[in-house]
Write a protein that holds these residues in place. Structure first.
Motif, PDB file in Angstrom:
ATOM      1  N   PHE A 123      -7.993  -9.557  -0.831  1.00 59.37           N
ATOM      2  CA  PHE A 123      -6.816 -10.258  -1.350  1.00 59.37           C
ATOM      3  C   PHE A 123      -5.648  -9.298  -1.551  1.00 59.37           C
ATOM      4  O   PHE A 123      -5.819  -8.083  -1.665  1.00 59.37           O
ATOM      5  CB  PHE A 123      -7.147 -11.024  -2.641  1.00 59.37           C
ATOM      6  N   CYS A 124      -4.480  -9.885  -1.588  1.00 55.62           N
ATOM      7  CA  CYS A 124      -3.275  -9.096  -1.787  1.00 55.62           C
ATOM      8  C   CYS A 124      -3.208  -8.662  -3.241  1.00 55.62           C
ATOM      9  O   CYS A 124      -3.368  -9.475  -4.152  1.00 55.62           O
ATOM     10  CB  CYS A 124      -2.033  -9.916  -1.421  1.00 55.62           C
ATOM     11  N   SER A 125      -3.001  -7.374  -3.481  1.00 58.86           N
ATOM     12  CA  SER A 125      -3.030  -6.832  -4.835  1.00 58.86           C
ATOM     13  C   SER A 125      -1.645  -6.410  -5.342  1.00 58.86           C
ATOM     14  O   SER A 125      -1.517  -5.785  -6.381  1.00 58.86           O
ATOM     15  CB  SER A 125      -3.995  -5.645  -4.892  1.00 58.86           C
ATOM     16  N   PHE A 127       2.125  -8.144  -6.106  1.00 58.35           N
ATOM     17  CA  PHE A 127       2.821  -9.440  -6.125  1.00 58.35           C
ATOM     18  C   PHE A 127       3.915  -9.471  -5.056  1.00 58.35           C
ATOM     19  O   PHE A 127       4.757  -8.578  -4.985  1.00 58.35           O
ATOM     20  CB  PHE A 127       3.424  -9.724  -7.506  1.00 58.35           C
ATOM     21  N   CYS A 128       3.843 -10.531  -4.205  1.00 59.73           N
ATOM     22  CA  CYS A 128       4.741 -10.551  -3.046  1.00 59.73           C
ATOM     23  C   CYS A 128       5.496 -11.865  -2.907  1.00 59.73           C
ATOM     24  O   CYS A 128       6.151 -12.110  -1.901  1.00 59.73           O
ATOM     25  CB  CYS A 128       3.938 -10.263  -1.781  1.00 59.73           C
ATOM     26  N   GLY A 129       5.411 -12.731  -3.915  1.00 60.91           N
ATOM     27  CA  GLY A 129       6.166 -13.977  -3.847  1.00 60.91           C
ATOM     28  C   GLY A 129       5.325 -15.178  -4.233  1.00 60.91           C
ATOM     29  O   GLY A 129       4.209 -15.037  -4.740  1.00 60.91           O
ATOM     30  N   GLY A 131       3.540 -17.356  -2.709  1.00 56.94           N
ATOM     31  CA  GLY A 131       2.212 -17.609  -2.137  1.00 56.94           C
ATOM     32  C   GLY A 131       1.236 -16.472  -2.357  1.00 56.94           C
ATOM     33  O   GLY A 131       0.159 -16.433  -1.759  1.00 56.94           O
ATOM     34  N   HIS A 132       1.599 -15.537  -3.232  1.00 59.33           N
ATOM     35  CA  HIS A 132       0.814 -14.321  -3.423  1.00 59.33           C
ATOM     36  C   HIS A 132      -0.661 -14.588  -3.728  1.00 59.33           C
ATOM     37  O   HIS A 132      -1.545 -13.991  -3.114  1.00 59.33           O
ATOM     38  CB  HIS A 132       1.435 -13.486  -4.549  1.00 59.33           C
ATOM     39  N   SER A 133      -0.896 -15.512  -4.673  1.00 59.10           N
ATOM     40  CA  SER A 133      -2.290 -15.716  -5.115  1.00 59.10           C
ATOM     41  C   SER A 133      -3.157 -16.335  -4.014  1.00 59.10           C
ATOM     42  O   SER A 133      -4.373 -16.271  -4.078  1.00 59.10           O
ATOM     43  CB  SER A 133      -2.331 -16.578  -6.378  1.00 59.10           C
TER      44      SER A 133
HETATM   45 CU   LIG Z   1       0.883 -10.405  -2.568  1.00 60.96          CU
END
Ligand SMILES: [Cu+2]
Length: 142
Positions: A123-125, A127-129, A131-133
């Motif tokens: 998972f993306c760790s 925060f990128c916006g 849709g991050h979660s």
């Molecule tokens: Cu992210």
């Protein structure tokens, strides 16, 4: 006088012979090292090992990893080269202790041995916006 000249000549010849002999005996050990089988043998082993690495190039972007699923076999040496193409992201696979920040346009290389069988979430760790979660990928170790 003639006898003396001959003596000189033979001494020169003797010295020349000694020089040649010492030059030859110096060359022989070098030939053995250079032409020996140890160095090419080691090189072959290294290339055989690196060919067993399962390498994946992964792109991280809002809000997915591409490819989203990677499959390997238990015991495989895995190399992930992950690059973000839009905003900073992260990639984390908890079970493998992986967590790397992915800055835009900077490939990050992650190497590990797939010694745990199962399906794991990457998972993306960072925060990128909005849709991050939901930004997730899958690591399948068969
Ligand atoms: Cu992210």
């Amino acid at each position: 006088m003639i006898y003396h000249d001959n003596m000189k000549k033979s001494i020169y010849l003797l010295m020349l012979c000694l020089l040649l002999i010492s030059a030859c005996s110096q060359q022989k050990p070098e030939d053995l090292v250079g032409g020996g089988t140890t160095i090419p043998g080691q090189a072959a082993q290294v290339s055989a090992q690196s060919s067993e690495v399962k390498e994946f190039k992964i792109t991280a972007k809002q809000f997915s990893f591409e490819p989203s699923t990677i499959e390997v076999h238990k015991g495989d040496k895995v190399r992930l080269i992950v690059t973000s193409t839009d905003v900073p992201h992260g990639i984390s696979i908890k079970e493998y202790g992986i967590n790397e920040r992915l800055d835009v346009g900077k490939p990050v290389t992650i190497e590990f041995i797939a010694d745990k069988q199962g399906t794991f979430t990457a998972f993306c760790s960072v925060f990128c916006g909005s849709g991050h979660s939901g930004m997730k990928g899958k690591l399948v170790v068969k």
